[in-house]
Write a protein that holds these residues in place. Structure first.
Motif: not given
Length: 240
Positions: A58-62
């Motif tokens: 899992s990742t998220a942008d700025a």
């Protein structure tokens, strides 16, 4: 890790702690933090990672917009470089680079590995990531060895600095059975890659939201985000 009024610190986010108070689970959470959450990979965790054939990332942008993805390979494709560092390969994909794009803006990643077949247990690893091309990776970690399997070559690597490692309980993990099958690693054959399984091609890419009452502007009001970072920055999202 959040600091409390008495100067002590607790693992987890401010949001976790707030809801623990609201729902009366703070004591239970503290027992879990004390008994199960560590800032490094313990030997049994290292052994577990070494036999994993897939990991959910899992990742998220700025701006906090999230993405979840699957990475897979033969056992050992996730490398434990030391108790505070692991790495996984990135192979040629659809060219979108959603996970890597997020990491380039926001280094925080969450990883979940699950044993569905033998021990019915999972391992969470949270940390900060950086991206290395394959040549860079092998220059920095010259002793790293991995069997990618036939037809696969890593284009780049994600190196994760471990900040949290903890168990995912087996209570709701379904038991699965291993079957032998050949996988078309590295193929560009659309049919073998899944083709247009969800019948997306040819449909409208976007539909005006007013056409969907459940998804009006009021219904889709943005949640306030705690991850508004400047472009390209990696900044700590929670105090540790």
């Amino acid at each position: 890790m959040e600091s409390s009024d008495d100067g002590a610190s607790r693992p987890g986010s401010a949001g976790e702690h707030t809801l623990q108070q609201v729902y009366g689970t703070a004591d239970r959470a503290d027992r879990f933090y004390e008994d199960q959450l560590r800032d490094r990979l313990l030997p049994r965790m290292v052994e577990f990672i070494g036999r994993m054939e897939m990991v959910f990332v899992s990742t998220a942008d700025a701006h906090g917009e999230c993405d979840a993805s699957l990475r897979a390979g033969p056992p050992g494709f996730i490398l434990v470089l030391d108790e505070y560092t692991l790495a996984y390969p990135e192979y040629r994909g659809n060219g979108v680079l959603a996970s890597l794009g997020n990491i380039s803006e926001n280094a925080h990643v969450g990883m979940l590995m699950v044993d569905f077949v033998e021990d019915m247990i999972g391992l969470h690893v949270n940390g900060t990531a950086r991206i290395l091309d394959d040549d860079e990776f092998h220059r920095e970690f010259a002793r790293a060895r991995v069997d990618h399997g036939p037809g696969r070559k890593a284009e780049r690597w994600v190196v994760v600095g471990v900040e949290e490692a903890y168990i995912h309980c087996r209570k709701h993990i379904p038991r699965m059975e291993r079957v032998s099958q050949r996988r078309a690693w590295g193929t560009d054959d659309p049919a073998r890659k899944g083709g247009d399984y969800f019948r997306v091609k040819g449909s409208a890419q976007r539909v005006p939201r007013e056409a969907h009452p459940a998804a009006t502007a009021a219904g889709r009001r943005r949640f306030p985000s705690t991850t508004h970072l400047t472009g390209g920055a990696s900044r700590t999202l929670r105090r540790r």
